[in-house]
Design a protein around this motif. Structure first.
Motif, PDB file in Angstrom:
ATOM      1  N   TRP A 150       0.833  -1.199   0.000  1.00 26.51           N
ATOM      2  CA  TRP A 150       0.000   0.000   0.000  1.00 26.51           C
ATOM      3  C   TRP A 150       0.869   1.250   0.000  1.00 26.51           C
ATOM      4  N   PHE A 151       1.922   1.262   0.813  1.00 24.34           N
ATOM      5  CA  PHE A 151       2.830   2.412   0.825  1.00 24.34           C
ATOM      6  C   PHE A 151       3.598   2.524  -0.490  1.00 24.34           C
ATOM      7  N   ILE A 152       4.009   1.409  -1.063  1.00 19.80           N
ATOM      8  CA  ILE A 152       4.674   1.442  -2.369  1.00 19.80           C
ATOM      9  C   ILE A 152       3.718   1.985  -3.427  1.00 19.80           C
ATOM     10  N   GLY A 153       2.455   1.568  -3.366  1.00 19.47           N
ATOM     11  CA  GLY A 153       1.457   2.077  -4.304  1.00 19.47           C
ATOM     12  C   GLY A 153       1.276   3.585  -4.191  1.00 19.47           C
ATOM     13  N   ILE A 154       1.278   4.100  -2.967  1.00 19.06           N
ATOM     14  CA  ILE A 154       1.154   5.558  -2.775  1.00 19.06           C
ATOM     15  C   ILE A 154       2.347   6.275  -3.383  1.00 19.06           C
ATOM     16  N   ILE A 155       3.553   5.776  -3.107  1.00 18.59           N
ATOM     17  CA  ILE A 155       4.766   6.417  -3.616  1.00 18.59           C
ATOM     18  C   ILE A 155       4.805   6.387  -5.141  1.00 18.59           C
ATOM     19  N   VAL A 156       4.488   5.234  -5.718  1.00 18.87           N
ATOM     20  CA  VAL A 156       4.495   5.114  -7.181  1.00 18.87           C
ATOM     21  C   VAL A 156       3.430   6.001  -7.800  1.00 18.87           C
ATOM     22  N   GLU A 157       2.254   6.045  -7.190  1.00 21.54           N
ATOM     23  CA  GLU A 157       1.185   6.889  -7.729  1.00 21.54           C
ATOM     24  C   GLU A 157       1.555   8.358  -7.645  1.00 21.54           C
ATOM     25  N   LEU A 158       2.149   8.781  -6.556  1.00 24.39           N
ATOM     26  CA  LEU A 158       2.580  10.175  -6.432  1.00 24.39           C
ATOM     27  C   LEU A 158       3.666  10.517  -7.442  1.00 24.39           C
ATOM     28  N   TYR A 159       4.504   9.555  -7.768  1.00 24.80           N
ATOM     29  CA  TYR A 159       5.583   9.792  -8.718  1.00 24.80           C
ATOM     30  C   TYR A 159       5.056   9.960 -10.140  1.00 24.80           C
ATOM     31  N   PHE A 160       4.066   9.176 -10.538  1.00 22.82           N
ATOM     32  CA  PHE A 160       3.604   9.185 -11.914  1.00 22.82           C
ATOM     33  C   PHE A 160       2.466  10.173 -12.186  1.00 22.82           C
ATOM     34  N   LEU A 161       1.882  10.764 -11.165  1.00 24.24           N
ATOM     35  CA  LEU A 161       0.784  11.704 -11.379  1.00 24.24           C
ATOM     36  C   LEU A 161       1.307  13.056 -11.832  1.00 24.24           C
ATOM     37  N   ASN A 162       0.458  13.770 -12.591  1.00 25.94           N
ATOM     38  CA  ASN A 162       0.824  15.144 -12.935  1.00 25.94           C
ATOM     39  C   ASN A 162       0.622  16.039 -11.712  1.00 25.94           C
ATOM     40  N   ASP A 163       1.041  17.278 -11.811  1.00 20.59           N
ATOM     41  CA  ASP A 163       1.052  18.166 -10.645  1.00 20.59           C
ATOM     42  C   ASP A 163      -0.343  18.397 -10.062  1.00 20.59           C
ATOM     43  N   GLU A 164      -1.339  18.569 -10.922  1.00 25.41           N
ATOM     44  CA  GLU A 164      -2.693  18.828 -10.433  1.00 25.41           C
ATOM     45  C   GLU A 164      -3.267  17.615  -9.698  1.00 25.41           C
ATOM     46  N   ASP A 165      -3.115  16.436 -10.295  1.00 23.68           N
ATOM     47  CA  ASP A 165      -3.619  15.218  -9.647  1.00 23.68           C
ATOM     48  C   ASP A 165      -2.841  14.902  -8.369  1.00 23.68           C
ATOM     49  N   ARG A 166      -1.542  15.185  -8.377  1.00 26.11           N
ATOM     50  CA  ARG A 166      -0.727  14.955  -7.189  1.00 26.11           C
ATOM     51  C   ARG A 166      -1.190  15.849  -6.033  1.00 26.11           C
ATOM     52  N   SER A 167      -1.474  17.112  -6.326  1.00 24.56           N
ATOM     53  CA  SER A 167      -1.939  18.013  -5.262  1.00 24.56           C
ATOM     54  C   SER A 167      -3.322  17.603  -4.758  1.00 24.56           C
ATOM     55  N   MET A 168      -4.170  17.085  -5.659  1.00 30.91           N
ATOM     56  CA  MET A 168      -5.488  16.608  -5.215  1.00 30.91           C
ATOM     57  C   MET A 168      -5.340  15.385  -4.315  1.00 30.91           C
ATOM     58  N   LEU A 169      -4.441  14.465  -4.685  1.00 26.13           N
ATOM     59  CA  LEU A 169      -4.220  13.280  -3.858  1.00 26.13           C
ATOM     60  C   LEU A 169      -3.625  13.660  -2.508  1.00 26.13           C
ATOM     61  N   LEU A 170      -2.684  14.576  -2.491  1.00 26.67           N
ATOM     62  CA  LEU A 170      -2.083  15.005  -1.233  1.00 26.67           C
ATOM     63  C   LEU A 170      -3.091  15.721  -0.341  1.00 26.67           C
ATOM     64  N   SER A 171      -3.985  16.498  -0.951  1.00 27.43           N
ATOM     65  CA  SER A 171      -5.021  17.152  -0.135  1.00 27.43           C
ATOM     66  C   SER A 171      -6.019  16.124   0.398  1.00 27.43           C
ATOM     67  N   ARG A 172      -6.238  15.068  -0.359  1.00 28.04           N
ATOM     68  CA  ARG A 172      -7.103  13.988   0.137  1.00 28.04           C
ATOM     69  C   ARG A 172      -6.429  13.217   1.267  1.00 28.04           C
ATOM     70  N   MET A 173      -5.122  13.028   1.151  1.00 27.68           N
ATOM     71  CA  MET A 173      -4.383  12.275   2.155  1.00 27.68           C
ATOM     72  C   MET A 173      -4.184  13.066   3.449  1.00 27.68           C
ATOM     73  N   PHE A 174      -4.001  14.378   3.338  1.00 24.17           N
ATOM     74  CA  PHE A 174      -3.674  15.180   4.521  1.00 24.17           C
ATOM     75  C   PHE A 174      -4.634  16.339   4.734  1.00 24.17           C
ATOM     76  N   GLY A 175      -5.753  16.343   4.032  1.00 25.69           N
ATOM     77  CA  GLY A 175      -6.711  17.432   4.137  1.00 25.69           C
ATOM     78  C   GLY A 175      -7.699  17.244   5.275  1.00 25.69           C
ATOM     79  N   LYS A 176      -8.857  17.836   5.086  1.00 29.47           N
ATOM     80  CA  LYS A 176      -9.880  17.863   6.136  1.00 29.47           C
ATOM     81  C   LYS A 176     -10.370  16.462   6.505  1.00 29.47           C
TER      82      LYS A 176
END
Length: 192
Positions: A61-87
């Protein structure tokens, strides 16, 4: 790469976690009538196996998160990070961490022997929080009993359902047997 990781995570969820939950319920039903040391040994090995699988699940699961963050574009990466650490961060983290915690708690003998905790853990491993929410909200809708169907268009019959549950238990026990034989072989090599 991400597809393989996601496939493996789904395989662990659907086959191993569900298989362990079904096996646990079946084990406690059989334990009422049959006191066999072989069945107890299978239960101990299945607990070791599911604890190992819980660690594998968490690592993947952690490897999947790292790989997904690496391959996403900037907009999708920021959306995923806000989902992971947001409200609503807990919605993202609670299910995988709960599964990992449950599988690691099964290492303790007092928890393995407690029937109520084991059945609760098996239910939590079989049904994800997302599925529980869907089930609860579907009960709160205003459905009429006439709209309920016993059989649907895709061929869901009770016999198929029971057969699929039985096959999940068999697949789980086959993998427990493979895990046991590998551990036995490693212990024999270690003793040399």
């Amino acid at each position: 790469m991400i597809e393989k990781v996601l496939f493996t995570l789904q395989l662990i969820q659907i086959d191993f976690f569900t298989g362990f939950g079904l096996f646990t319920i079946l084990y406690f039903l059989f334990r009422i009538f049959i006191r066999n040391p072989f069945i107890k040994k299978i239960d101990e090995e299945s607990n070791r196996f599911i604890s190992f699988i819980g660690i594998v699940y968490l690592i993947l699961w952690f490897i999947g998160i790292i790989v997904e963050l690496y391959f996403l574009n900037d907009e999708d990466r920021s959306m995923l990070l806000s989902r992971m650490f947001g409200k609503y961060w807990f919605g993202y983290w609670i299910q995988p961490l709960l599964w990992a915690l449950i599988t690691q708690l099964l290492r303790f003998k007092t928890i393995r022997k407690n029937i109520i905790l084991r059945i609760l853990f098996s239910i939590l491993l079989m049904i994800s929080i997302e599925r529980m929410i869907i089930i609860i909200t579907s009960f709160h809708r205003d459905y009429l009993p006439s709209s309920w169907e016993m059989y649907n268009e895709i061929g869901f019959y009770p016999s198929n359902f029971v057969l699929s549950l039985f096959l999940k238990i068999i697949v789980f026990l086959v993998f427990v047997g493979i895990f046991y034989s590998i551990n036995k072989k490693l212990k024999s090599l270690k003793l040399r």
